[in-house]
Design a protein around this motif. Structure first.
Motif, PDB file in Angstrom:
ATOM      1  N   PRO A   1       0.806  -1.226   0.000  1.00 40.95           N
ATOM      2  CA  PRO A   1       0.000   0.000   0.000  1.00 40.95           C
ATOM      3  C   PRO A   1       0.842   1.279   0.000  1.00 40.95           C
ATOM      4  N   LEU A   2       1.939   1.287   0.764  1.00 39.23           N
ATOM      5  CA  LEU A   2       2.782   2.481   0.821  1.00 39.23           C
ATOM      6  C   LEU A   2       3.503   2.700  -0.511  1.00 39.23           C
ATOM      7  N   GLU A   3       3.920   1.629  -1.163  1.00 38.65           N
ATOM      8  CA  GLU A   3       4.560   1.758  -2.476  1.00 38.65           C
ATOM      9  C   GLU A   3       3.586   2.360  -3.486  1.00 38.65           C
ATOM     10  N   LYS A   4       2.334   1.978  -3.394  1.00 40.37           N
ATOM     11  CA  LYS A   4       1.314   2.527  -4.304  1.00 40.37           C
ATOM     12  C   LYS A   4       1.138   4.027  -4.075  1.00 40.37           C
ATOM     13  N   VAL A   5       1.109   4.421  -2.813  1.00 40.83           N
ATOM     14  CA  VAL A   5       0.981   5.841  -2.480  1.00 40.83           C
ATOM     15  C   VAL A   5       2.198   6.605  -3.002  1.00 40.83           C
TER      16      VAL A   5
ATOM     17  N   ILE B   1      -6.403   3.852   0.404  1.00 38.57           N
ATOM     18  CA  ILE B   1      -6.042   3.970   1.816  1.00 38.57           C
ATOM     19  C   ILE B   1      -6.760   2.902   2.638  1.00 38.57           C
ATOM     20  N   LYS B   2      -8.014   2.633   2.307  1.00 34.53           N
ATOM     21  CA  LYS B   2      -8.766   1.586   3.019  1.00 34.53           C
ATOM     22  C   LYS B   2      -8.103   0.229   2.860  1.00 34.53           C
ATOM     23  N   GLU B   3      -7.542  -0.009   1.679  1.00 31.85           N
ATOM     24  CA  GLU B   3      -6.827  -1.263   1.454  1.00 31.85           C
ATOM     25  C   GLU B   3      -5.675  -1.390   2.439  1.00 31.85           C
ATOM     26  N   GLY B   4      -4.916  -0.283   2.610  1.00 32.29           N
ATOM     27  CA  GLY B   4      -3.808  -0.298   3.562  1.00 32.29           C
ATOM     28  C   GLY B   4      -4.272  -0.453   4.997  1.00 32.29           C
ATOM     29  N   GLN B   5      -5.418   0.116   5.304  1.00 29.79           N
ATOM     30  CA  GLN B   5      -5.974  -0.011   6.653  1.00 29.79           C
ATOM     31  C   GLN B   5      -6.403  -1.450   6.945  1.00 29.79           C
ATOM     32  N   LYS B   6      -7.006  -2.104   5.957  1.00 30.32           N
ATOM     33  CA  LYS B   6      -7.432  -3.496   6.134  1.00 30.32           C
ATOM     34  C   LYS B   6      -6.243  -4.423   6.366  1.00 30.32           C
ATOM     35  N   LYS B   7      -5.108  -4.061   5.759  1.00 32.41           N
ATOM     36  CA  LYS B   7      -3.902  -4.877   5.922  1.00 32.41           C
ATOM     37  C   LYS B   7      -3.114  -4.494   7.173  1.00 32.41           C
ATOM     38  N   GLY B   8      -3.622  -3.513   7.912  1.00 27.12           N
ATOM     39  CA  GLY B   8      -2.968  -3.093   9.145  1.00 27.12           C
ATOM     40  C   GLY B   8      -1.723  -2.254   8.932  1.00 27.12           C
TER      41      GLY B   8
ATOM     42  N   ILE C   1       1.854  10.585   8.204  1.00 28.96           N
ATOM     43  CA  ILE C   1       0.410  10.708   8.225  1.00 28.96           C
ATOM     44  C   ILE C   1      -0.277   9.341   8.212  1.00 28.96           C
ATOM     45  N   LEU C   2       0.272   8.425   7.399  1.00 30.58           N
ATOM     46  CA  LEU C   2      -0.421   7.151   7.163  1.00 30.58           C
ATOM     47  C   LEU C   2       0.001   6.020   8.074  1.00 30.58           C
ATOM     48  N   THR C   3       1.247   6.003   8.532  1.00 33.77           N
ATOM     49  CA  THR C   3       1.730   4.850   9.279  1.00 33.77           C
ATOM     50  C   THR C   3       2.133   5.247  10.704  1.00 33.77           C
ATOM     51  N   ASN C   4       2.471   4.231  11.477  1.00 36.11           N
ATOM     52  CA  ASN C   4       2.925   4.466  12.846  1.00 36.11           C
ATOM     53  C   ASN C   4       4.443   4.571  12.922  1.00 36.11           C
ATOM     54  N   GLU C   5       5.088   4.533  11.755  1.00 37.92           N
ATOM     55  CA  GLU C   5       6.536   4.653  11.723  1.00 37.92           C
ATOM     56  C   GLU C   5       6.938   6.116  11.761  1.00 37.92           C
TER      57      GLU C   5
END
Length: 209
Positions: free
Chosen positions: A79-83, A135-142, A204-208
């Motif tokens: 998901p992050l690579e897509k973004v 973004i929802k796809e990335g959320q579903k994958k945690g 913004i998107l991850t916890n990293e």
């Protein structure tokens, strides 16, 4: 939306004139004369100057929706690579189509024509909807956080790229890059801009960190 070669010629002529003179400062007659056609042809293809502007939006950013949809289906990318791909493609698109960028900024800053602003928002809302799916796809994958303000996130990218483009000369002088040729400077500028926005989006998107 598919456009014929003649329609694209008219749209691109209008784009150049809108960027140079503004939407209100450009008449249908001006566009017809510059494109080497009669006014009736513009009416036949588009109906009005406002509809011609809508067609310009579709030509320049209408394919973004399809591009995001294809990325969503690509299981080989995270998901992050897509973004990150979308970020790079947005930067490249704006850098390559600076006339369109100038028009978009003018439309949204002056806000003189509600019909044009509505057309611009229509395209932005449509593209934001498919970004939401990504973004929802990335959320579903945690991978992504559960709460993400999509519009503010996109505004971060769009606004940063827009302001950076407007102030490129200032950026170049501040960083003492006047001795670089244009191609070298553009490559460095795009790379740094890309890294900057990707870093913001990762926060913004991850916890990293």
């Amino acid at each position: 939306m598919e456009f014929t070669d003649k329609q694209i010629q008219i749209i691109e002529t209008a784009e150049r004139l809108f960027a140079e003179r503004g939407f209100d400062g450009t008449s249908v007659r001006d566009i017809a004369d510059e494109a080497g056609i009669n006014v009736a042809m513009i009416s036949y293809y588009f109906g009005s100057k406002e509809k011609l502007m809508e067609a310009l939006f579709e030509l320049r950013v209408g394919t973004v929706k399809m591009r995001i949809e294809s990325l969503i289906k690509d299981e080989s990318l995270t998901p992050l690579e897509k973004v990150n791909i979308l970020i790079d493609e947005h930067i490249e698109r704006i850098m390559q189509k600076q006339c369109f960028h100038k028009i978009m900024v003018g439309v949204q800053v002056t806000n003189k024509n509600p019909a044009i602003l509505k057309a611009a928002n229509k395209v932005k809302l449509r593209n934001a909807a498919v970004v939401t799916e990504l973004i929802k796809e990335g959320q579903k994958k945690g991978v992504f956080k559960k709460k993400v303000d999509i519009v503010l996130m996109l505004n971060t990218m769009i606004g940063t790229v827009s302001q950076s483009l407007i102030s490129m000369d200032y950026y170049r002088e501040f960083n003492n890059q006047q001795d670089l040729n244009e191609e070298e400077f553009q490559l460095i500028f795009k790379r740094r801009l890309s890294i900057h926005i990707k870093t913001l989006f990762k926060v913004i998107l991850t916890n990293e960190a």
